[in-house]
Design a protein around this motif. Structure first.
Motif, short mmCIF file in Angstrom:
data_model
loop_
_atom_site.label_atom_id
_atom_site.label_comp_id
_atom_site.label_asym_id
_atom_site.label_seq_id
_atom_site.Cartn_x
_atom_site.Cartn_y
_atom_site.Cartn_z
N LYS A 58 -4.91 -79.44 48.80
CA LYS A 58 -3.70 -78.63 48.58
C LYS A 58 -4.03 -77.22 48.10
N THR A 59 -5.10 -76.66 48.69
CA THR A 59 -5.45 -75.27 48.43
C THR A 59 -4.74 -74.40 49.46
N ALA A 60 -3.81 -73.59 49.00
CA ALA A 60 -3.04 -72.72 49.88
C ALA A 60 -3.81 -71.44 50.18
N VAL A 61 -3.30 -70.66 51.12
CA VAL A 61 -3.91 -69.38 51.49
C VAL A 61 -2.82 -68.32 51.58
N THR A 62 -3.06 -67.18 50.91
CA THR A 62 -2.16 -66.03 51.02
C THR A 62 -2.88 -64.98 51.85
N PRO A 63 -2.51 -64.80 53.12
CA PRO A 63 -3.29 -63.93 54.00
C PRO A 63 -3.30 -62.45 53.61
N THR A 64 -2.20 -61.91 53.09
CA THR A 64 -2.05 -60.47 52.78
C THR A 64 -2.51 -59.60 53.96
N LEU A 65 -1.92 -59.85 55.12
CA LEU A 65 -2.28 -59.10 56.31
C LEU A 65 -1.86 -57.64 56.23
N SER A 66 -0.71 -57.39 55.62
CA SER A 66 -0.14 -56.04 55.65
C SER A 66 -1.08 -55.01 55.01
N ILE A 67 -1.65 -55.34 53.86
CA ILE A 67 -2.57 -54.38 53.22
C ILE A 67 -3.85 -54.26 54.04
N SER A 68 -4.34 -55.35 54.58
CA SER A 68 -5.59 -55.30 55.34
C SER A 68 -5.44 -54.46 56.60
N TYR A 69 -4.33 -54.62 57.32
CA TYR A 69 -4.10 -53.80 58.51
C TYR A 69 -3.93 -52.33 58.14
N ALA A 70 -3.17 -52.07 57.07
CA ALA A 70 -2.92 -50.67 56.69
C ALA A 70 -4.22 -49.93 56.39
#
Length: 467
Positions: free
Chosen positions: A286-298
């Motif tokens: 039950k280890t979740a993942v928060t991708p945070t794509l928006s900052i990485s793409y920016a």
């Protein structure tokens, strides 16, 4: 006989008056309600709200039971729970406290009624805002915060609690207990490996969810088995595709391999079957993942778009805008080769989303918005995050679930959030379009019920104030 009949009529009349006089704060009529768990659409319902809670979802025929202070027609609109951003930051020092507080309006204006603050250096103020929102004295999203995060000695981040022994870890956690934090955040800049793992285990023993970056000396499976609740930033998961991940991590630990070498190997030697096996371990634990794509793409594509013409930039205070310079200047120093690696890294990492979903890993929609993180805008960033999730392989429903279902579930708040149904908190988003057909529809907002208070589109727009 006539007397009895007259008495019965009077009783029915008085009873009907009593039902009609059941006073409530708000009634939303003609609601087309989206069940975010299933994607099912239920048409023409009435949502009854009182004292910040949904007290009934009923048919139009039952509306006569209530006398609402305010009635809103949602005819032709789509009604669903409001959005959650599961990774934000408030910070930049005491001089920026007011600018950070102003961000609360941006979240509400964009239909976001809950945020997970993943550590900052102005925690006393954040804790004050958390209480003020909960007490109904401040308009803003419900805040779930880690307070200051745990790091090693001489951390590069301001506001951290620096720990180097397990005794210091316990004292740090004691201090977080007193702050009544909602989870514990740990990062990997200078913390000793054994203290990193020990912090996760001790925090979990005390009942906290834990959120962290992943040190290069550990495999993804190792931190999951230690009890980590969520991996922040999807780029770390590229390591899970290395067939010799453990060997390479050990080499980083003994100094025969650099963290940069490990990252390049993870990008160039990624094996999907190996990653899938690792992701199933995350799901099991039950280890979740928060991708945070928006900052990485920016930041990865600053060479393509410098964001100086972004319309939303004007809503960010000058002090917070100044904190963006750090990442901008760092990116400007990159060689052509480094820029190409930046592009490839985020695109490859983002492509892992469908694999994570198939493996059963809970994905959390979070942006990393706030200070330092250039052009990742509080409020708007979450909508961009959802769009990027869909662009990279999730369905619109799965993207919405990452925010609306998985967010509350991670924080053990599903009993009160996640659906438009009786007994839930009255955080409700009304949209002009169906987001299941077009994820960008989350930005086409007709109105918002924030903690029981209805805000129409004009009111929401008024919260967007140029700085």
């Amino acid at each position: 006989m006539k007397k009895t009949t007259l008495t019965s009529v009077l009783i029915l009349f008085i009873s009907s008056l009593c039902i009609a006089q059941s006073k409530v704060d708000l009634a939303i009529t003609n609601a087309n309600i989206i069940d975010i768990r299933t994607g099912k659409l239920t048409n023409n319902k009435v949502v009854i709200v009182d004292k910040g809670e949904i007290i009934n979802v009923c048919s139009p025929a039952e509306l006569s039971k209530y006398k609402a202070n305010q009635t809103i027609s949602a005819k032709g609109k789509f009604v669903m729970p409001a959005l959650w951003d599961m990774h934000v930051h408030f910070g930049g020092g005491d001089s920026l406290i007011q600018e950070n507080k102003d961000l609360m309006n941006l979240y509400i204006a964009m239909g976001i009624t809950a945020v997970r603050d993943a550590a900052a250096d102005i925690s006393p103020s954040v804790l004050e805002w958390r209480k003020a929102v909960n007490d109904g004295k401040l308009l803003g999203p419900t805040i779930f915060t880690s307070g200051p995060k745990l790091e090693g000695y001489k951390s590069i981040w301001l506001g951290d609690i620096e720990v180097g022994t397990m005794d210091e870890v316990n004292k740090a956690l004691d201090s977080l207990d007193k702050l009544k934090v909602d989870f514990v955040k740990i990062t990997d800049n200078t913390i000793k490996p054994e203290i990193y793992l020990g912090s996760i285990k001790e925090a979990r023993r005390r009942g906290y969810k834990t959120s962290a970056h992943i040190p290069p000396v550990f495999t993804i499976e190792q931190v999951s088995e230690a009890g980590l609740s969520s991996v922040e930033h999807i780029t770390y998961l590229l390591r899970a595709g290395l067939k010799n991940q453990k060997e390479l991590s050990d080499q980083v630990a003994n100094g025969t391999q650099t963290a940069r070498d490990l990252s390049l190997k993870a990008l160039n030697e990624f094996d999907e079957a190996t990653a899938e096996a690792a992701f199933k371990i995350l799901a099991k634990n039950k280890t979740a993942v928060t991708p945070t794509l928006s900052i990485s793409y920016a930041t990865a594509f600053l060479d393509v778009n410098d964001h100086q013409n972004d319309a939303f930039l004007k809503y960010i205070g000058p002090g917070l805008r100044k904190t963006y310079d750090w990442r901008v200047q760092r990116a400007a120093k990159d060689t052509k080769e480094a820029i190409e690696i930046r592009h490839r890294t985020i695109e490859k990492a983002a492509s892992l989303l469908p694999l994570l979903q198939r493996s059963g890993v809970k994905i959390l929609a979070g942006t990393d918005a706030g200070y330092l993180n250039s052009f990742d805008y509080p409020g708007l960033g979450l909508h961009q995050e959802l769009e990027l999730m869909v662009k990279n392989g999730l369905t619109p429903l799965q993207a919405l679930q990452a925010s609306i279902i998985n967010g509350p579930d991670f924080l053990n708040k599903s009993e009160k959030y996640g659906s438009v149904s009786k007994g839930k908190k009255a955080d409700i988003l009304l949209l002009n379009e169906n987001p299941l057909l077009n994820i960008s529809a989350t930005q086409n907002i007709y109105g918002l019920v924030a903690h029981g208070e209805y805000l129409d589109a004009a009111k929401l727009k008024s919260l967007l104030i140029a700085k």
